[in-house]
Design a protein around this motif. Structure first.
Motif, short mmCIF file in Angstrom:
data_model
loop_
_atom_site.label_atom_id
_atom_site.label_comp_id
_atom_site.label_asym_id
_atom_site.label_seq_id
_atom_site.Cartn_x
_atom_site.Cartn_y
_atom_site.Cartn_z
N LYS A 18 41.09 47.60 41.55
CA LYS A 18 41.36 46.78 40.36
C LYS A 18 40.06 46.11 39.95
O LYS A 18 39.35 45.57 40.78
CB LYS A 18 42.42 45.71 40.66
CG LYS A 18 42.72 44.81 39.46
CD LYS A 18 43.75 43.74 39.81
CE LYS A 18 44.03 42.83 38.62
NZ LYS A 18 45.03 41.77 38.97
N GLY A 19 39.77 46.13 38.65
CA GLY A 19 38.52 45.59 38.14
C GLY A 19 37.59 46.71 37.74
O GLY A 19 38.00 47.88 37.62
N SER A 57 39.62 27.80 44.14
CA SER A 57 38.44 28.60 43.81
C SER A 57 38.59 30.01 44.39
O SER A 57 39.23 30.21 45.43
CB SER A 57 37.18 27.93 44.38
OG SER A 57 37.30 27.78 45.78
N SER A 58 38.01 30.97 43.72
CA SER A 58 38.14 32.37 44.13
C SER A 58 37.17 32.69 45.26
O SER A 58 36.08 32.13 45.36
CB SER A 58 37.88 33.29 42.94
OG SER A 58 38.90 33.17 41.97
N SER A 59 37.59 33.61 46.10
CA SER A 59 36.75 34.07 47.20
C SER A 59 37.30 35.40 47.70
O SER A 59 38.36 35.86 47.27
CB SER A 59 36.76 33.04 48.34
OG SER A 59 38.08 32.86 48.83
N TRP A 60 36.55 36.02 48.59
CA TRP A 60 37.01 37.26 49.21
C TRP A 60 37.98 36.96 50.35
O TRP A 60 37.77 36.02 51.12
CB TRP A 60 35.83 38.05 49.79
CG TRP A 60 34.97 38.76 48.79
CD1 TRP A 60 33.71 38.40 48.40
CD2 TRP A 60 35.29 39.95 48.07
NE1 TRP A 60 33.22 39.29 47.48
CE2 TRP A 60 34.17 40.26 47.26
CE3 TRP A 60 36.40 40.79 48.02
CZ2 TRP A 60 34.14 41.37 46.42
CZ3 TRP A 60 36.38 41.90 47.18
CH2 TRP A 60 35.26 42.17 46.39
N THR A 61 39.04 37.74 50.46
CA THR A 61 39.89 37.73 51.65
C THR A 61 40.11 39.18 52.08
O THR A 61 40.12 40.10 51.25
CB THR A 61 41.26 37.06 51.39
OG1 THR A 61 41.93 37.72 50.31
CG2 THR A 61 41.09 35.59 51.06
N ILE A 120 40.28 41.62 48.86
CA ILE A 120 40.83 40.96 47.68
C ILE A 120 39.88 39.86 47.25
O ILE A 120 39.46 39.03 48.07
CB ILE A 120 42.21 40.33 48.00
CG1 ILE A 120 43.18 41.38 48.53
CG2 ILE A 120 42.78 39.61 46.79
CD1 ILE A 120 44.46 40.79 49.11
N TYR A 121 39.57 39.85 45.96
CA TYR A 121 38.80 38.72 45.41
C TYR A 121 39.70 37.97 44.44
O TYR A 121 40.15 38.52 43.42
CB TYR A 121 37.53 39.17 44.70
CG TYR A 121 36.62 37.99 44.36
CD1 TYR A 121 35.75 37.48 45.31
CD2 TYR A 121 36.68 37.39 43.11
CE1 TYR A 121 34.94 36.39 45.02
CE2 TYR A 121 35.88 36.29 42.82
CZ TYR A 121 35.02 35.80 43.78
OH TYR A 121 34.22 34.71 43.49
N LEU A 160 48.74 40.76 43.88
CA LEU A 160 49.15 40.82 42.48
C LEU A 160 48.32 39.90 41.59
O LEU A 160 48.15 40.16 40.40
CB LEU A 160 50.64 40.47 42.36
CG LEU A 160 51.60 41.49 42.99
CD1 LEU A 160 53.02 40.96 42.98
CD2 LEU A 160 51.53 42.82 42.25
N SER A 161 47.82 38.80 42.16
CA SER A 161 47.04 37.85 41.35
C SER A 161 45.54 38.08 41.45
O SER A 161 44.76 37.34 40.84
CB SER A 161 47.36 36.42 41.78
OG SER A 161 46.91 36.17 43.10
N ALA A 162 45.13 39.08 42.21
CA ALA A 162 43.70 39.29 42.46
C ALA A 162 42.93 39.57 41.17
O ALA A 162 43.42 40.27 40.28
CB ALA A 162 43.51 40.45 43.43
N ARG A 163 41.75 39.05 41.10
CA ARG A 163 40.83 39.43 40.02
C ARG A 163 40.26 40.82 40.27
O ARG A 163 40.08 41.61 39.34
CB ARG A 163 39.70 38.41 39.91
CG ARG A 163 40.13 37.05 39.37
CD ARG A 163 39.02 36.03 39.50
NE ARG A 163 37.76 36.48 38.92
CZ ARG A 163 36.59 35.85 39.08
NH1 ARG A 163 36.54 34.75 39.82
NH2 ARG A 163 35.50 36.32 38.51
N VAL A 164 39.96 41.09 41.54
CA VAL A 164 39.34 42.37 41.92
C VAL A 164 39.94 42.82 43.25
O VAL A 164 40.16 42.00 44.15
CB VAL A 164 37.81 42.22 42.05
CG1 VAL A 164 37.19 43.43 42.76
CG2 VAL A 164 37.17 42.03 40.68
#
Length: 355
Positions: free
Chosen positions: A68-69, A117-121, A103-104, A43-47
């Motif tokens: 998303k994105g 900090s953002s990253s891929w999961t 998820i990013y 739900l909070s993902a940027r992308v």
């Protein structure tokens, strides 16, 4: 300086009436579940993207569609860093059209909503059922300020045939305020709960299993809870808080009395007392008819042990009662409390003052 350090320590424990949450990875041998859940990350993902092995390098993932994105946002992000493991390669060999949800975003957010900090999961290998879950989650989870609504969304997944979706639901039940969960009578068959609880690889999910076991209506579950919660009160150990809740669900006022006796033991560690007080608090919030008896217990505890005052003040704060305020005021006037604890209690009971 010593008083300042003590105040900071107590404040840290007071956040959420428990230890400060920290990120943790759910795994087969962990004893903690992540505070920041799969649903939170989605739900909070940027992308959000669906990824598959690269045609040029079958061991690397590349995005093939954007959930998303925008494609421009995806192109500006770092490459997906995960290798295609052997299990996933086998799934792609069986069905080349399969994808993995990536998820990013921030992997963790604190109670104030601040993220790292953002990253891929990597989320999960997609299936039709998981695609339905993802779509429903993104649609219904846009505003989950109401914890009851969030629990209502996840509770049907507690018996889902897909273990990943069951796990996602268990984490949400574990994190939800107990009063939002206490209505889930017989949400999971007793046989399934007992089987899961016997599996050492499911130890991390024990708090959710215990709470759900306490909410079962059948005699087998009630007998199991009576045996286990009384053992926990005698010996302490893991999941003392959850066994306390389950015991109160089964034995109500009798369990409250049993917990009072456990709290009165001189050899009971302060952390265990805090957990048992929290059990009484959360059970009282879920079952207001028990609050008068629990308040009597708290009164007797305050009369015998002033070191519990801050935890009891926090316990009754959600109940909007000032019944114990005279006792708190007498303790503060007697200099029985250190300055840090006195300050925190004064702040807590001020929040319960009328008007």
């Amino acid at each position: 300086m010593r008083h300042i350090l003590h105040m900071i320590a107590v404040l840290l424990f007071c956040v959420g009436f428990g230890p400060v949450p920290r990120p943790a990875q759910a795994c087969g041998v962990c004893v903690e579940l992540p505070e920041y859940s799969l649903a939170d990350r989605i739900l909070s993902a940027r992308v959000l993207v669906l990824a598959a092995p690269s045609p040029e390098n079958p061991f690397r993932f590349v995005p093939i569609s954007v959930v998303k994105g925008t494609p421009e946002q995806v192109a500006a992000l770092p490459e997906i860093p995960f290798l295609v493991d052997s299990v996933t390669r086998a799934a792609f060999r069986a069905d080349p059209s399969r994808t993995v949800l990536m998820i990013y975003g921030s992997g963790y957010r604190d109670k104030a909503g601040r993220g790292g900090s953002s990253s891929w999961t990597k989320a999960f290998l997609m299936t039709p059922q998981r695609a339905q879950f993802l779509n429903a989650l993104r649609e219904e989870g846009k505003d989950w300020s109401d914890k009851d609504v969030r629990v209502a969304f996840f509770s049907p997944y507690l018996t889902h045939e897909d273990r990943l979706l069951r796990n996602a639901a268990l984490i949400e039940i574990h994190r939800a305020p107990y009063q939002s969960v206490a209505h889930l009578t017989d949400a999971v068959p007793t046989a399934q709960l007992l089987q899961e609880m016997r599996n050492p690889n499911r130890l991390a999910y024990a708090p959710a299993f215990i709470r759900l076991l306490g909410l079962q209506s059948d005699p087998q579950a009630k007998d199991r809870v009576r045996l286990r919660y009384q053992d926990a009160l005698r010996g302490g150990g893991l999941n003392l808080y959850d066994w306390g809740l389950a015991g109160i669900e089964v034995d109500r006022a009798l369990a409250v009395s049993n917990i009072e006796r456990a709290l009165a033991r001189s050899d009971r560690a302060i952390d265990e007392k805090r957990l048992l007080i929290r059990s009484l608090s959360d059970a009282g919030s879920a079952h207001p008819e028990l609050q008068p008896k629990i308040l009597d217990v708290f009164q007797r505890l305050l009369d015998s042990d002033s070191t519990l005052a801050i935890w009891i003040a926090l316990a009754v704060r959600p109940w909007d009662t000032d019944i114990l305020t005279p006792t708190f005021e007498a303790l503060m006037a007697s200099d029985a409390l250190d300055p840090a604890t006195e300050f925190l209690i004064r702040t807590t009971i001020a929040g319960n003052a009328p008007g």
